[in-house]
Enzyme design. Structure first.
Site, PDB file in Angstrom:
ATOM      1  N   GLU A  34      49.315  20.474  55.208  1.00  0.00           N
ATOM      2  CA  GLU A  34      50.281  20.278  54.127  1.00  0.00           C
ATOM      3  C   GLU A  34      50.912  21.612  53.726  1.00  0.00           C
ATOM      4  O   GLU A  34      52.119  21.688  53.518  1.00  0.00           O
ATOM      5  CB  GLU A  34      49.605  19.652  52.898  1.00  0.00           C
ATOM      6  CG  GLU A  34      50.577  19.454  51.755  1.00  0.00           C
ATOM      7  CD  GLU A  34      49.921  19.477  50.394  1.00  0.00           C
ATOM      8  OE1 GLU A  34      50.198  18.565  49.625  1.00  0.00           O
ATOM      9  OE2 GLU A  34      49.153  20.424  50.107  1.00  0.00           O
ATOM     10  N   GLU A  35      50.096  22.631  53.624  1.00  0.00           N
ATOM     11  CA  GLU A  35      50.562  23.919  53.121  1.00  0.00           C
ATOM     12  C   GLU A  35      51.469  24.667  54.093  1.00  0.00           C
ATOM     13  O   GLU A  35      52.076  25.659  53.733  1.00  0.00           O
ATOM     14  CB  GLU A  35      49.369  24.810  52.746  1.00  0.00           C
ATOM     15  CG  GLU A  35      48.472  24.235  51.673  1.00  0.00           C
ATOM     16  CD  GLU A  35      49.149  24.135  50.303  1.00  0.00           C
ATOM     17  OE1 GLU A  35      50.156  24.821  50.067  1.00  0.00           O
ATOM     18  OE2 GLU A  35      48.648  23.357  49.478  1.00  0.00           O
ATOM     19  N   HIS A 144      43.030  26.213  45.898  1.00  0.00           N
ATOM     20  CA  HIS A 144      43.264  27.183  46.968  1.00  0.00           C
ATOM     21  C   HIS A 144      42.181  28.258  46.999  1.00  0.00           C
ATOM     22  O   HIS A 144      42.412  29.353  47.490  1.00  0.00           O
ATOM     23  CB  HIS A 144      44.651  27.831  46.864  1.00  0.00           C
ATOM     24  CG  HIS A 144      45.770  26.849  47.005  1.00  0.00           C
ATOM     25  ND1 HIS A 144      46.853  27.078  47.799  1.00  0.00           N
ATOM     26  CD2 HIS A 144      45.987  25.638  46.469  1.00  0.00           C
ATOM     27  CE1 HIS A 144      47.679  26.057  47.739  1.00  0.00           C
ATOM     28  NE2 HIS A 144      47.163  25.166  46.941  1.00  0.00           N
TER      29      HIS A 144
END
Length: 176
Positions: A34-35, A144
Protein backbone atom coordinates in the site's frame (compact mmCIF):
# COMPACT_ATOMS: atom_id res chain seq x y z
CA UNK A 1 3.20 -3.35 11.45
CA UNK A 2 0.01 -1.43 11.99
CA UNK A 3 -1.78 -2.97 9.01
CA UNK A 4 -2.05 -6.34 10.73
CA UNK A 5 -5.40 -5.51 12.29
CA UNK A 6 -6.78 -4.95 8.78
CA UNK A 7 -5.61 -8.43 7.80
CA UNK A 8 -6.94 -9.96 11.03
CA UNK A 9 -10.30 -8.23 10.56
CA UNK A 10 -10.74 -9.54 7.00
CA UNK A 11 -10.00 -13.09 8.18
CA UNK A 12 -12.37 -12.73 11.15
CA UNK A 13 -15.14 -11.26 8.98
CA UNK A 14 -14.84 -14.02 6.38
CA UNK A 15 -14.82 -16.73 9.07
CA UNK A 16 -17.85 -15.21 10.80
CA UNK A 17 -19.86 -14.90 7.60
CA UNK A 18 -18.77 -18.23 6.11
CA UNK A 19 -22.00 -20.06 6.92
CA UNK A 20 -24.33 -17.04 6.77
CA UNK A 21 -26.94 -16.80 4.05
CA UNK A 22 -26.14 -13.42 2.49
CA UNK A 23 -27.82 -11.57 -0.36
CA UNK A 24 -24.42 -10.71 -1.85
CA UNK A 25 -21.29 -12.69 -2.62
CA UNK A 26 -18.26 -11.59 -0.64
CA UNK A 27 -14.58 -11.88 -1.42
CA UNK A 28 -11.83 -10.98 1.02
CA UNK A 29 -8.41 -10.04 -0.24
CA UNK A 30 -5.19 -9.44 1.64
CA UNK A 31 -2.80 -7.13 -0.14
CA UNK A 32 0.64 -5.66 0.31
CA UNK A 33 2.60 -2.64 -0.88
CA UNK A 34 0.00 0.00 0.00
CA UNK A 35 2.73 2.43 0.99
CA UNK A 36 4.50 2.12 -2.36
CA UNK A 37 1.67 2.77 -4.78
CA UNK A 38 -1.15 0.43 -3.63
CA UNK A 39 0.24 -2.23 -5.93
CA UNK A 40 -1.44 -5.17 -4.21
CA UNK A 41 -4.84 -3.47 -4.23
CA UNK A 42 -4.49 -2.67 -7.93
CA UNK A 43 -3.92 -6.34 -8.76
CA UNK A 44 -6.67 -7.54 -6.39
CA UNK A 45 -9.31 -5.10 -7.64
CA UNK A 46 -8.58 -5.92 -11.28
CA UNK A 47 -8.74 -9.65 -10.52
CA UNK A 48 -11.89 -9.60 -8.32
CA UNK A 49 -13.75 -6.78 -10.11
CA UNK A 50 -15.87 -5.85 -7.07
CA UNK A 51 -19.26 -4.16 -7.26
CA UNK A 52 -18.55 -2.38 -3.95
CA UNK A 53 -15.56 -2.41 -1.62
CA UNK A 54 -14.93 -2.02 2.08
CA UNK A 55 -11.28 -1.34 2.86
CA UNK A 56 -10.23 -2.46 6.35
CA UNK A 57 -7.16 -0.78 7.73
CA UNK A 58 -5.27 0.89 10.51
CA UNK A 59 -5.38 4.65 10.52
CA UNK A 60 -3.12 7.01 12.46
CA UNK A 61 -4.64 8.04 15.78
CA UNK A 62 -4.44 11.78 16.21
CA UNK A 63 -5.43 11.93 19.87
CA UNK A 64 -1.97 12.73 21.21
CA UNK A 65 -0.83 15.56 18.97
CA UNK A 66 -3.87 17.43 17.67
CA UNK A 67 -5.99 20.04 19.38
CA UNK A 68 -9.14 18.44 20.82
CA UNK A 69 -11.37 20.08 18.22
CA UNK A 70 -9.21 18.59 15.44
CA UNK A 71 -9.15 15.00 16.71
CA UNK A 72 -10.87 12.57 14.36
CA UNK A 73 -9.37 9.22 15.31
CA UNK A 74 -9.27 8.69 19.04
CA UNK A 75 -8.48 5.40 20.73
CA UNK A 76 -11.53 3.80 22.42
CA UNK A 77 -14.04 5.88 20.42
CA UNK A 78 -14.66 3.29 17.71
CA UNK A 79 -13.44 2.70 14.17
CA UNK A 80 -13.10 5.54 11.70
CA UNK A 81 -15.13 5.97 8.53
CA UNK A 82 -12.95 8.09 6.26
CA UNK A 83 -14.91 10.51 4.09
CA UNK A 84 -11.92 11.62 2.05
CA UNK A 85 -8.19 11.91 1.81
CA UNK A 86 -5.96 13.36 -0.91
CA UNK A 87 -6.38 10.26 -3.08
CA UNK A 88 -9.98 9.17 -2.54
CA UNK A 89 -13.45 10.42 -1.76
CA UNK A 90 -15.61 7.71 -0.21
CA UNK A 91 -18.73 6.91 -2.17
CA UNK A 92 -21.32 9.19 -0.51
CA UNK A 93 -24.22 6.71 -0.68
CA UNK A 94 -22.18 3.78 0.61
CA UNK A 95 -20.67 5.99 3.31
CA UNK A 96 -24.15 7.17 4.41
CA UNK A 97 -25.31 3.54 4.40
CA UNK A 98 -22.38 2.58 6.66
CA UNK A 99 -23.03 5.49 9.03
CA UNK A 100 -26.72 4.56 9.21
CA UNK A 101 -25.78 0.94 9.98
CA UNK A 102 -23.48 2.09 12.80
CA UNK A 103 -26.39 4.01 14.33
CA UNK A 104 -28.91 1.20 13.75
CA UNK A 105 -26.72 -1.32 15.59
CA UNK A 106 -25.31 1.18 18.10
CA UNK A 107 -21.73 0.59 16.94
CA UNK A 108 -19.54 3.59 17.77
CA UNK A 109 -17.62 5.10 14.90
CA UNK A 110 -15.76 8.29 14.10
CA UNK A 111 -15.90 10.46 10.99
CA UNK A 112 -12.60 11.49 9.46
CA UNK A 113 -11.41 13.79 6.72
CA UNK A 114 -7.69 13.48 6.11
CA UNK A 115 -5.43 16.12 4.58
CA UNK A 116 -2.59 13.64 4.10
CA UNK A 117 -2.01 9.99 3.39
CA UNK A 118 -4.10 7.52 1.49
CA UNK A 119 -5.36 3.95 1.56
CA UNK A 120 -5.91 1.00 -0.73
CA UNK A 121 -9.28 2.61 -1.40
CA UNK A 122 -7.48 4.81 -3.93
CA UNK A 123 -6.64 1.88 -6.17
CA UNK A 124 -9.99 0.18 -5.74
CA UNK A 125 -12.35 3.12 -6.23
CA UNK A 126 -10.74 4.04 -9.55
CA UNK A 127 -10.57 0.47 -10.88
CA UNK A 128 -12.96 -1.19 -13.31
CA UNK A 129 -14.74 2.01 -14.35
CA UNK A 130 -15.21 3.02 -10.71
CA UNK A 131 -16.13 1.01 -7.62
CA UNK A 132 -18.15 2.46 -4.72
CA UNK A 133 -15.66 2.22 -1.85
CA UNK A 134 -15.51 3.07 1.84
CA UNK A 135 -12.65 2.82 4.32
CA UNK A 136 -13.11 1.56 7.87
CA UNK A 137 -10.02 2.03 10.00
CA UNK A 138 -9.06 1.29 13.56
CA UNK A 139 -7.09 4.14 15.18
CA UNK A 140 -3.43 3.23 15.72
CA UNK A 141 -1.06 5.12 17.96
CA UNK A 142 2.53 5.06 16.68
CA UNK A 143 1.74 3.76 13.18
CA UNK A 144 4.62 2.88 10.89
CA UNK A 145 6.63 1.64 13.85
CA UNK A 146 7.23 -1.89 15.07
CA UNK A 147 4.87 -1.40 18.03
CA UNK A 148 1.66 0.32 17.00
CA UNK A 149 -0.98 0.44 19.72
CA UNK A 150 -4.72 -0.01 19.22
CA UNK A 151 -7.66 -0.33 21.59
CA UNK A 152 -9.04 -3.84 21.16
CA UNK A 153 -12.60 -2.53 21.52
CA UNK A 154 -12.03 -0.36 18.42
CA UNK A 155 -10.93 -3.46 16.51
CA UNK A 156 -14.00 -5.40 17.71
CA UNK A 157 -16.29 -2.56 16.66
CA UNK A 158 -14.58 -2.33 13.26
CA UNK A 159 -15.35 -6.02 12.68
CA UNK A 160 -18.93 -5.65 13.98
CA UNK A 161 -19.54 -2.69 11.70
CA UNK A 162 -18.23 -4.43 8.59
CA UNK A 163 -20.27 -7.56 9.36
CA UNK A 164 -23.42 -5.51 9.90
CA UNK A 165 -22.87 -3.62 6.64
CA UNK A 166 -22.35 -6.84 4.68
CA UNK A 167 -25.43 -8.50 6.22
CA UNK A 168 -27.56 -5.49 5.27
CA UNK A 169 -26.27 -5.28 1.69
CA UNK A 170 -28.48 -6.50 -1.12
CA UNK A 171 -28.49 -6.10 -4.89
CA UNK A 172 -30.77 -3.05 -4.77
CA UNK A 173 -28.36 -1.24 -2.46
CA UNK A 174 -25.36 -2.31 -4.53
CA UNK A 175 -26.99 -1.06 -7.74
CA UNK A 176 -28.01 2.26 -6.20
Amino acid sequence: MYKRQGVASVIEIMNTLEKEKLEVNIVGTLTSQEEVGTRGAIVASNKVKPDVAIVMEGTPADDTFAQSYQMQTILKKGPMLRHLDPKMIANPRLQRFALDISKKYDIPCQDAVRTGGGTNGFAIHTSNNGVPTIVIGVPVRYPHTSNGIIAYQDYENMVKLAIAIIKELNQDIVKS
